[in-house]
Design an enzyme around this catalytic site. Sequence first.
Site, mmCIF file in Angstrom:
data_model
loop_
_atom_site.group_PDB
_atom_site.id
_atom_site.type_symbol
_atom_site.label_atom_id
_atom_site.label_comp_id
_atom_site.label_asym_id
_atom_site.label_seq_id
_atom_site.Cartn_x
_atom_site.Cartn_y
_atom_site.Cartn_z
ATOM 1 N N TYR A 44 0.777 -0.934 -0.450
ATOM 2 C CA TYR A 44 -0.052 0.431 -0.062
ATOM 3 C C TYR A 44 1.163 1.144 -0.061
ATOM 4 O O TYR A 44 1.693 1.380 0.804
ATOM 5 C CB TYR A 44 -1.296 0.482 0.963
ATOM 6 C CG TYR A 44 -2.215 -0.192 1.092
ATOM 7 C CD1 TYR A 44 -2.893 0.958 0.148
ATOM 8 C CD2 TYR A 44 -3.453 -0.826 1.662
ATOM 9 C CE1 TYR A 44 -4.403 1.073 -0.119
ATOM 10 C CE2 TYR A 44 -4.956 -1.458 1.318
ATOM 11 C CZ TYR A 44 -5.039 -0.039 0.293
ATOM 12 O OH TYR A 44 -6.012 -0.579 -0.194
ATOM 13 N N GLU A 46 -0.840 4.733 -0.307
ATOM 14 C CA GLU A 46 -1.464 5.740 -0.355
ATOM 15 C C GLU A 46 -0.661 7.306 -0.885
ATOM 16 O O GLU A 46 -0.028 7.648 -0.173
ATOM 17 C CB GLU A 46 -2.556 5.945 -0.450
ATOM 18 C CG GLU A 46 -3.259 5.013 -0.452
ATOM 19 C CD GLU A 46 -5.008 5.347 0.735
ATOM 20 O OE1 GLU A 46 -4.972 5.988 1.373
ATOM 21 O OE2 GLU A 46 -5.515 3.976 0.409
ATOM 22 N N ASP A 189 -5.539 13.995 -25.545
ATOM 23 C CA ASP A 189 -5.738 12.263 -24.794
ATOM 24 C C ASP A 189 -4.962 11.921 -26.059
ATOM 25 O O ASP A 189 -5.450 11.407 -27.404
ATOM 26 C CB ASP A 189 -7.143 11.846 -25.209
ATOM 27 C CG ASP A 189 -6.832 10.884 -24.603
ATOM 28 O OD1 ASP A 189 -5.821 9.204 -24.738
ATOM 29 O OD2 ASP A 189 -8.456 10.074 -24.648
ATOM 30 N N THR A 215 -2.933 6.413 -22.416
ATOM 31 C CA THR A 215 -2.106 5.412 -21.177
ATOM 32 C C THR A 215 -1.329 4.313 -22.200
ATOM 33 O O THR A 215 -0.872 5.306 -22.479
ATOM 34 C CB THR A 215 -3.906 3.878 -22.408
ATOM 35 O OG1 THR A 215 -3.753 4.288 -23.641
ATOM 36 C CG2 THR A 215 -4.998 4.228 -21.962
ATOM 37 N N LYS A 218 -1.178 0.808 -25.359
ATOM 38 C CA LYS A 218 -1.592 0.678 -26.719
ATOM 39 C C LYS A 218 -0.191 0.581 -27.552
ATOM 40 O O LYS A 218 0.440 -1.039 -27.182
ATOM 41 C CB LYS A 218 -2.135 1.698 -26.720
ATOM 42 C CG LYS A 218 -3.684 1.402 -26.151
ATOM 43 C CD LYS A 218 -4.460 2.928 -27.402
ATOM 44 C CE LYS A 218 -5.712 2.108 -26.417
ATOM 45 N NZ LYS A 218 -6.534 2.951 -24.934
ATOM 46 N N ARG A 224 -0.919 -2.600 -18.315
ATOM 47 C CA ARG A 224 -2.505 -1.828 -18.896
ATOM 48 C C ARG A 224 -2.551 -0.612 -18.000
ATOM 49 O O ARG A 224 -2.309 -0.864 -16.307
ATOM 50 C CB ARG A 224 -3.548 -2.340 -18.329
ATOM 51 C CG ARG A 224 -4.418 -2.223 -18.931
ATOM 52 C CD ARG A 224 -5.613 -3.951 -19.099
ATOM 53 N NE ARG A 224 -5.012 -4.450 -20.573
ATOM 54 C CZ ARG A 224 -5.508 -3.640 -21.476
ATOM 55 N NH1 ARG A 224 -6.331 -3.102 -21.881
ATOM 56 N NH2 ARG A 224 -5.301 -4.652 -22.865
#
Length: 402
Positions: A44, A46, A189, A215, A218, A224
């Site tokens: 974790y 955060e 984008d 992203t 691609k 991903r």
Amino acid sequence: MNKIFELIEQEQLRQNRGIELIASENYVSKQIREAAGSILTNKYAEGYPNKRYYGGCEFVDQIEQIAIDNACKLFGCKYANVQPHSGSQANAASYRALMPEGGKVLSLVLNDGGHLTHGSNVSFSSHFYEFVFYPLNKDGKLDYDEILRLAEIEKPNVILSGYSAYPYQIDFKKIREICDKVGAKMMVDMAHIAGLIAANKHPSPVPYADIVTSTTHKTLRGPRGGLILTNNEELIKKINSAVFPFYQGGPLEHIIAAKALCFEEDNTKEFKDYVTSLMENTLTCSETLRSLGAKATSSENHLFLLDVMTSFGITGLVAQKKLEEIGITTNKNMIPGDTLSPKETSGLRIGFAAVTTRGCNKENAKEIATLIYEYLSDKISKEEANKKVLNMTSKWKQIQEL
Ligand code: DSN
């Protein structure tokens, strides 16, 4: 064997045997798969490097900082947020950083190649912001004068460019000029073309845009996930708090490690050569289909659109299913001016990012075009077509060896 691992094996076989032409897919290297499947998933973290809400972050801090530095180096920008779990999350956080709720965005008509998060009524985007749209011209290309005309009327907070099914290059400098004329922020984008931009095969939006999202899976050929870039010190603060704590919780540090490796791989000559070959293959396939008599766009990037309704008298849905029978994977896609619904469509979107990674060359791209043409016009049998697919893919690299 556990059922899940059995199914993963079957999926691996499917990926190895098929010709993958979904323009947004790719195959990652072994080191990226290893990082993405690593023990970092246990942690974790955060917050951001050196500003976490948990102890024990000394190693993930270094990993995330390397990912940020690699992204900035690759795209020549000052600030990056590598935490978005997806492109949609990256877009959501960027809208929040750029304008108040209810703000207005001018973006491309969705059926002309936009993305769901660019104002679709089934996406969060149209619920929190007001979207107005610019169309492509009759040749299926961006009309910068029309974008300016609409921007002057609509006075949007943000002008959005970067698309999911646009086969031509985008003039980001012109879009910046339009933004400046109407006092709008510029958001890009670049998810589809990020790999081409990294390889200097498409003009970069980074010097012009206020925020660039992407992203990483691609054409960038990474895990991903999502990415946000900016050169603006005030904006990166807003972006960071929009990603965490506003939209997301704990970052996926295993994926962030894989992104760090991806940005490093993309900064090599091997990757630039890959992008050159990817673009040649895409153009070769679209031009071969056109020379055979099919109606297809040309291509200046990694994808093109094939009008299967005009070419073969079938919908995109039928064409997609038919090609899947012989191991060619594509996706049905709206084409500019489409009269059918998004569930059926008149077109297919075809891209060469994945197959080029496996070793597809120009000769193969011609063979693929001929195979698509002959199978969709019922000139060869399913058995014969399937044999040709298997013969080709057996000569390419196997995905577990990349
Ligand atoms: N779903 C992606 C694509 O296929 O273009 C966009 O996020």
